[in-house]
Design a protein around this motif. Sequence first.
Motif, short mmCIF file in Angstrom:
data_model
loop_
_atom_site.label_atom_id
_atom_site.label_comp_id
_atom_site.label_asym_id
_atom_site.label_seq_id
_atom_site.Cartn_x
_atom_site.Cartn_y
_atom_site.Cartn_z
N LYS A 196 0.84 -1.20 0.00
CA LYS A 196 0.00 0.00 0.00
C LYS A 196 0.87 1.25 0.00
CE LYS A 196 -3.78 2.46 0.52
NZ LYS A 196 -4.80 2.58 -0.55
N GLN A 197 1.91 1.25 0.83
CA GLN A 197 2.77 2.42 0.94
C GLN A 197 3.52 2.70 -0.36
OE1 GLN A 197 2.70 4.35 3.80
NE2 GLN A 197 1.05 2.90 4.25
N LEU A 198 3.88 1.63 -1.07
CA LEU A 198 4.70 1.78 -2.28
C LEU A 198 3.86 1.81 -3.56
CD1 LEU A 198 7.56 -0.72 -1.37
CD2 LEU A 198 7.67 1.77 -1.34
N GLY A 199 2.56 1.70 -3.42
CA GLY A 199 1.70 1.67 -4.60
C GLY A 199 1.93 0.40 -5.43
N ALA A 200 2.27 -0.68 -4.75
CA ALA A 200 2.58 -1.94 -5.43
C ALA A 200 1.34 -2.82 -5.55
CB ALA A 200 3.67 -2.69 -4.66
N MET A 201 1.44 -3.83 -6.37
CA MET A 201 0.42 -4.86 -6.43
C MET A 201 1.02 -6.17 -5.93
SD MET A 201 -0.02 -5.87 -10.48
CE MET A 201 -1.12 -7.22 -10.06
N ILE A 202 0.17 -7.17 -5.71
CA ILE A 202 0.60 -8.44 -5.14
C ILE A 202 0.14 -9.59 -6.03
CG2 ILE A 202 0.33 -10.04 -3.19
CD1 ILE A 202 -0.08 -7.59 -1.40
N GLY A 203 1.04 -10.54 -6.26
CA GLY A 203 0.69 -11.82 -6.87
C GLY A 203 1.11 -12.91 -5.92
N PHE A 204 0.29 -13.92 -5.73
CA PHE A 204 0.66 -14.91 -4.73
C PHE A 204 0.26 -16.33 -5.12
CE2 PHE A 204 -3.63 -13.66 -3.51
CZ PHE A 204 -4.23 -14.86 -3.11
N THR A 205 1.01 -17.29 -4.58
CA THR A 205 0.66 -18.72 -4.66
C THR A 205 0.69 -19.26 -3.23
OG1 THR A 205 2.99 -19.23 -5.10
CG2 THR A 205 1.54 -19.12 -7.00
N LEU A 206 -0.47 -19.40 -2.65
CA LEU A 206 -0.60 -19.92 -1.29
C LEU A 206 -1.55 -21.11 -1.33
CD1 LEU A 206 -1.07 -16.49 0.53
CD2 LEU A 206 0.95 -17.96 0.68
N VAL A 207 -1.07 -22.27 -0.95
CA VAL A 207 -1.93 -23.45 -1.00
C VAL A 207 -2.84 -23.54 0.23
CG1 VAL A 207 -0.31 -24.75 -2.41
CG2 VAL A 207 -0.20 -24.97 0.06
N ASN A 208 -2.45 -22.86 1.31
CA ASN A 208 -3.27 -22.85 2.52
C ASN A 208 -4.45 -21.89 2.30
OD1 ASN A 208 -4.36 -22.23 5.10
ND2 ASN A 208 -2.44 -22.81 6.09
N PRO A 209 -5.70 -22.41 2.31
CA PRO A 209 -6.86 -21.54 2.03
C PRO A 209 -7.05 -20.45 3.07
CG PRO A 209 -7.56 -23.71 2.78
CD PRO A 209 -6.09 -23.80 2.54
N GLU A 242 -8.62 -10.69 1.68
CA GLU A 242 -9.45 -9.78 2.48
C GLU A 242 -8.64 -8.56 2.93
OE1 GLU A 242 -12.07 -9.85 6.62
OE2 GLU A 242 -11.53 -11.73 5.60
N GLU A 243 -7.42 -8.79 3.39
CA GLU A 243 -6.57 -7.70 3.85
C GLU A 243 -6.27 -6.74 2.69
OE1 GLU A 243 -4.33 -5.85 7.00
OE2 GLU A 243 -5.85 -7.44 6.97
N ALA A 244 -5.97 -7.29 1.52
CA ALA A 244 -5.67 -6.46 0.35
C ALA A 244 -6.90 -5.66 -0.08
CB ALA A 244 -5.17 -7.33 -0.79
N ALA A 245 -8.06 -6.29 -0.02
CA ALA A 245 -9.29 -5.59 -0.40
C ALA A 245 -9.56 -4.42 0.56
CB ALA A 245 -10.46 -6.57 -0.39
N ASN A 246 -9.34 -4.65 1.84
CA ASN A 246 -9.55 -3.58 2.83
C ASN A 246 -8.61 -2.41 2.61
OD1 ASN A 246 -11.57 -5.04 4.10
ND2 ASN A 246 -10.19 -5.96 5.62
N LYS A 247 -7.39 -2.71 2.17
CA LYS A 247 -6.39 -1.66 1.96
C LYS A 247 -6.39 -1.16 0.51
CE LYS A 247 -4.28 -1.73 6.06
NZ LYS A 247 -5.13 -2.70 6.76
N LYS A 248 -7.30 -1.71 -0.29
CA LYS A 248 -7.41 -1.33 -1.70
C LYS A 248 -6.08 -1.54 -2.45
CE LYS A 248 -11.26 1.89 -1.27
NZ LYS A 248 -11.64 1.46 0.09
N VAL A 249 -5.49 -2.69 -2.21
CA VAL A 249 -4.26 -3.10 -2.91
C VAL A 249 -4.63 -4.18 -3.93
CG1 VAL A 249 -2.03 -4.26 -2.66
CG2 VAL A 249 -2.75 -2.56 -0.98
N GLU A 250 -4.22 -3.98 -5.18
CA GLU A 250 -4.48 -4.98 -6.22
C GLU A 250 -3.77 -6.28 -5.86
OE1 GLU A 250 -6.67 -6.08 -9.18
OE2 GLU A 250 -6.39 -3.90 -9.09
N CYS A 251 -4.51 -7.37 -5.80
CA CYS A 251 -3.95 -8.64 -5.32
C CYS A 251 -4.49 -9.78 -6.17
CB CYS A 251 -4.34 -8.83 -3.86
SG CYS A 251 -3.57 -10.24 -3.05
N VAL A 252 -3.61 -10.59 -6.72
CA VAL A 252 -4.00 -11.65 -7.65
C VAL A 252 -3.65 -13.02 -7.09
CG1 VAL A 252 -3.72 -12.58 -9.99
CG2 VAL A 252 -3.61 -10.10 -9.60
#
Length: 279
Positions: free
Chosen positions: A56-69, A77-87
């Motif tokens: 959020k501070q850096l205006g970055a986006m996030i891409g992730f591979t997490l097998v744990n649901p 949810e955290e990214a949506a609350n902070k309005k961070v683009e997250c894929v």
Amino acid sequence: MEKAIIYVISDSVGETAEFVTKAALSQFMNENDYEIYRIPYVENTEVLRGAVYHAKQLGAMIGFTLVNPLFRNFLLEEAANKKVECVDIMGPMLQAMERKYHKKPIQKPGLIHKLDEDYFRKVEAIEFAVRFDDGRDPRGVDQADIVLIGVSRTSKTPLSQYLAHKQLKVANIPIVPEVEPPSSLFEIPSHKCIGLRISPEKLNDIRKERLKSLGLDDQAIYANMSRIEAELDYFDSIIHQLGCPVIDVSNKAVEETANIVLSMINQPYWDLHGNQVNE
């Protein structure tokens, strides 16, 4: 123009997420226009919370591979609350496969890297078998998991290759009366060496066919019974010196011989490194 920043998050190494992210970025910019910050081996939600904050501070986006649901849902949810683009790179595929195959994913990170490690061990073993085939480099005797010895046409090479596909490093040494075996053969543990015995009659048939396939006279010394018997006598003398196990390959396919080798090396009283194991 400031560089684009992408956080790549994973509960394993993160190579998959980074690879997909780079592939997508290549459609928009070159490598000098972005930076990827990889966050691997995520084990708790606090790491995820911190990643979202910094993104959020850096205006970055996030891409992730997490097998744990739980991690996936928390990060989204955290990214949506902070309005961070997250894929979520892996989640949709996991969910689709769960629907398709009617089973739950294992949810264990890093399994693909285990498969990769197995693959590379196999490739390494195959390259080893080629390099140390037919006694061309005696240094392979010391480095091998298994050393096969036998006279010509006892399937040493195909057996070495078959066992290499089982991730075993196999060297093979031809036994010829006119050539002394490498001295290192007599220095390794006897059970690390396996002799391949064959009947004179069977060997005679095989060698005659081999000569015919090469367009040569099948009466050549190579297929002469006296010569064959001399070679087998010499083979037996080497086996006697080594005290190593022997497999009769006269009427066995390579796969059958390989299974015998595998069962021998899996016996509880010794291991591939020559260490004695309690029965």
